[in-house]
Motif scaffolding. Structure first.
Motif, mmCIF file in Angstrom:
data_model
loop_
_atom_site.group_PDB
_atom_site.id
_atom_site.type_symbol
_atom_site.label_atom_id
_atom_site.label_comp_id
_atom_site.label_asym_id
_atom_site.label_seq_id
_atom_site.Cartn_x
_atom_site.Cartn_y
_atom_site.Cartn_z
ATOM 1 N N PRO A 84 50.166 39.597 52.401
ATOM 2 C CA PRO A 84 50.762 39.908 51.094
ATOM 3 C C PRO A 84 49.777 39.757 49.939
ATOM 4 O O PRO A 84 49.960 40.355 48.880
ATOM 5 C CB PRO A 84 51.899 38.899 50.983
ATOM 6 C CG PRO A 84 52.242 38.559 52.384
ATOM 7 C CD PRO A 84 50.961 38.612 53.147
ATOM 8 N N LEU A 85 48.709 39.004 50.126
ATOM 9 C CA LEU A 85 47.693 38.832 49.075
ATOM 10 C C LEU A 85 47.027 40.144 48.682
ATOM 11 O O LEU A 85 46.419 40.237 47.618
ATOM 12 C CB LEU A 85 46.607 37.869 49.555
ATOM 13 C CG LEU A 85 46.815 36.386 49.324
ATOM 14 C CD1 LEU A 85 45.620 35.614 49.835
ATOM 15 C CD2 LEU A 85 47.028 36.095 47.844
ATOM 16 N N ALA A 86 47.119 41.137 49.541
ATOM 17 C CA ALA A 86 46.473 42.406 49.242
ATOM 18 C C ALA A 86 47.154 43.114 48.061
ATOM 19 O O ALA A 86 46.519 43.875 47.344
ATOM 20 C CB ALA A 86 46.475 43.303 50.475
ATOM 21 N N GLY A 87 48.454 42.891 47.885
ATOM 22 C CA GLY A 87 49.145 43.474 46.733
ATOM 23 C C GLY A 87 49.509 44.925 46.896
ATOM 24 O O GLY A 87 50.473 45.399 46.319
ATOM 25 N N LYS A 88 48.736 45.640 47.657
ATOM 26 C CA LYS A 88 48.942 47.074 47.825
ATOM 27 C C LYS A 88 48.296 47.452 49.151
ATOM 28 O O LYS A 88 47.207 46.973 49.457
ATOM 29 C CB LYS A 88 48.261 47.796 46.668
ATOM 30 C CG LYS A 88 48.394 49.295 46.667
ATOM 31 C CD LYS A 88 47.789 49.840 45.386
ATOM 32 C CE LYS A 88 47.634 51.337 45.447
ATOM 33 N NZ LYS A 88 46.965 51.876 44.257
ATOM 34 N N CYS A 89 48.990 48.279 49.908
ATOM 35 C CA CYS A 89 48.429 48.634 51.206
ATOM 36 C C CYS A 89 47.769 49.998 51.126
ATOM 37 O O CYS A 89 48.436 51.020 51.214
ATOM 38 C CB CYS A 89 49.495 48.619 52.284
ATOM 39 S SG CYS A 89 48.818 49.027 53.895
ATOM 40 N N GLU A 90 46.499 49.989 50.885
ATOM 41 C CA GLU A 90 45.756 51.241 50.882
ATOM 42 C C GLU A 90 44.335 50.941 51.319
ATOM 43 O O GLU A 90 43.745 49.948 50.896
ATOM 44 C CB GLU A 90 45.753 51.861 49.484
ATOM 45 C CG GLU A 90 45.029 53.195 49.465
ATOM 46 C CD GLU A 90 45.099 53.897 48.101
ATOM 47 O OE1 GLU A 90 46.198 53.976 47.528
ATOM 48 O OE2 GLU A 90 44.055 54.344 47.642
ATOM 49 N N VAL A 91 43.812 51.782 52.173
ATOM 50 C CA VAL A 91 42.445 51.589 52.622
ATOM 51 C C VAL A 91 41.740 52.940 52.669
ATOM 52 O O VAL A 91 42.343 53.964 52.946
ATOM 53 C CB VAL A 91 42.413 50.816 53.973
ATOM 54 C CG1 VAL A 91 43.248 51.497 55.022
ATOM 55 C CG2 VAL A 91 41.001 50.637 54.487
ATOM 56 N N VAL B 107 46.235 44.185 40.556
ATOM 57 C CA VAL B 107 45.899 44.562 41.922
ATOM 58 C C VAL B 107 44.573 45.321 41.848
ATOM 59 O O VAL B 107 44.499 46.402 41.296
ATOM 60 C CB VAL B 107 47.006 45.426 42.544
ATOM 61 C CG1 VAL B 107 46.618 45.871 43.948
ATOM 62 C CG2 VAL B 107 48.317 44.658 42.586
ATOM 63 N N LEU B 108 43.523 44.695 42.343
ATOM 64 C CA LEU B 108 42.181 45.246 42.174
ATOM 65 C C LEU B 108 41.725 46.028 43.390
ATOM 66 O O LEU B 108 41.954 45.616 44.524
ATOM 67 C CB LEU B 108 41.172 44.114 41.936
ATOM 68 C CG LEU B 108 41.490 43.084 40.876
ATOM 69 C CD1 LEU B 108 40.392 42.037 40.829
ATOM 70 C CD2 LEU B 108 41.640 43.750 39.518
ATOM 71 N N VAL C 206 45.172 39.499 42.365
ATOM 72 C CA VAL C 206 44.588 38.239 41.906
ATOM 73 C C VAL C 206 45.558 37.512 40.967
ATOM 74 O O VAL C 206 45.973 38.036 39.955
ATOM 75 C CB VAL C 206 43.215 38.451 41.220
ATOM 76 C CG1 VAL C 206 42.166 38.808 42.254
ATOM 77 C CG2 VAL C 206 43.274 39.532 40.160
ATOM 78 N N GLU C 207 45.926 36.294 41.383
ATOM 79 C CA GLU C 207 46.801 35.450 40.576
ATOM 80 C C GLU C 207 46.013 34.310 39.951
ATOM 81 O O GLU C 207 46.511 33.604 39.089
ATOM 82 C CB GLU C 207 47.936 34.877 41.432
ATOM 83 C CG GLU C 207 48.882 35.907 42.033
ATOM 84 C CD GLU C 207 49.835 36.510 41.001
ATOM 85 O OE1 GLU C 207 49.748 36.153 39.812
ATOM 86 O OE2 GLU C 207 50.664 37.350 41.407
ATOM 87 N N LYS D 198 32.475 36.477 42.902
ATOM 88 C CA LYS D 198 33.351 35.635 42.070
ATOM 89 C C LYS D 198 34.216 36.527 41.193
ATOM 90 O O LYS D 198 33.737 37.527 40.660
ATOM 91 C CB LYS D 198 32.507 34.715 41.195
ATOM 92 C CG LYS D 198 31.943 33.559 41.968
ATOM 93 C CD LYS D 198 31.681 32.368 41.046
ATOM 94 C CE LYS D 198 31.522 31.060 41.799
ATOM 95 N NZ LYS D 198 30.769 31.116 43.036
ATOM 96 N N ILE D 199 35.462 36.149 41.047
ATOM 97 C CA ILE D 199 36.352 36.888 40.149
ATOM 98 C C ILE D 199 36.885 35.891 39.122
ATOM 99 O O ILE D 199 37.457 34.853 39.485
ATOM 100 C CB ILE D 199 37.509 37.550 40.927
ATOM 101 C CG1 ILE D 199 36.946 38.645 41.842
ATOM 102 C CG2 ILE D 199 38.551 38.127 39.980
ATOM 103 C CD1 ILE D 199 37.962 39.399 42.625
#
Lengths: 134, 109
Positions: A88-95, B20-21, B82-83, B105-106
């Protein structure tokens, strides 16, 4: 001319069947069509590096996210292309990736969701010059 | 050979909390498929980057298992939410056992 014959005569080991079998070992079950978007050029002039973008519709929350994304191609010496795993840390599923394609073929993606459902998309890419070093 | 292998990473500028980066990565690597033959007709042995993994502050974000069907100088882009400020750590694994790493680093605005 000899080189040309050699290219034509070289068998592509992967077939739609072996590609499907590989997908079954990667993600067991029958995937439904949808949720997965597969972007690839219709005609790739150079099979050495075909840009492919795969995205999956998902909120990417702890409860509902994409766990894995498997990509196969049915016209290369081997059907496997790549498997990607997300949290879930990815935030968005795209590669986005670049794929070698030996010849005109179909690429198939299957997304494995956290609830166990499978979704797929497929697309044919016409390749002008194959990209496996022939 | 191993000296030529160099990871490159690009992340967006001035990220904010919750963004979302899109992270773009490329590692220079021949990705020798094991299918090619040299001029004497001998098969050139396979040597590819077979795995890639990314963590943010030690927590896994994205990983991949790569086959010889991935192009030379494998390029991969993916996303990370990134939170908090932190460090993205990248790791590529080679067939020959080498591991290549990179960090980015972010800092959130």
């Amino acid at each position: 001319a000899a080189a040309l014959t050699a290219i034509a005569a070289r068998p592509a080991a992967a077939t739609p069947e072996t590609a499907k079998q590989l997908l079954q070992t990667l993600a067991k079950g029958e995937p439904k069509e949808g949720r997965v978007t597969l972007k690839a050029p219709e005609i790739a002039e150079n099979g050495n590096a075909v840009p492919v973008t795969v995205s999956v519709e998902s909120p990417m929350t702890d409860k509902d996210h994409v766990k894995a994304l498997h990509i196969v191609a049915d016209g290369n010496p081997n059907p496997g292309v790549a498997s990607f795993f997300f949290t879930p840390l990815a935030g968005k599923c795209e590669v986005q990736l670049r794929v070698r394609m030996a010849q005109t073929q179909k690429i198939v993606c299957v997304a494995e969701m956290s609830d166990g459902t499978l979704w797929s998309a497929a697309r044919e890419v016409k390749v002008t010059i194959g990209g496996c070093g022939g | 050979m191993a000296d030529d292998i160099k990871p490159r990473i690009r992340v967006p500028q001035n990220p904010k909390k919750g963004d979302v980066l899109e992270i773009k990565t490329l590692i220079t690597h021949p990705m020798e498929s094991g299918q090619r033959k040299d001029t004497q007709g001998n098969t050139i042995p396979r040597r590819i980057v077979n795995a890639m993994a990314v963590t943010y502050n030690g927590k896994p974000v994205f990983s991949g298992k790569l086959e010889p069907a991935i192009s030379a100088n494998p390029y991969l882009s993916f996303f990370v939410k990134v939170e908090e400020s932190g460090t993205l750590a990248f790791e590529w694994k080679d067939d020959d056992g080498s591991v290549y790493t990179a960090e980015q680093k972010i800092t959130l605005a």
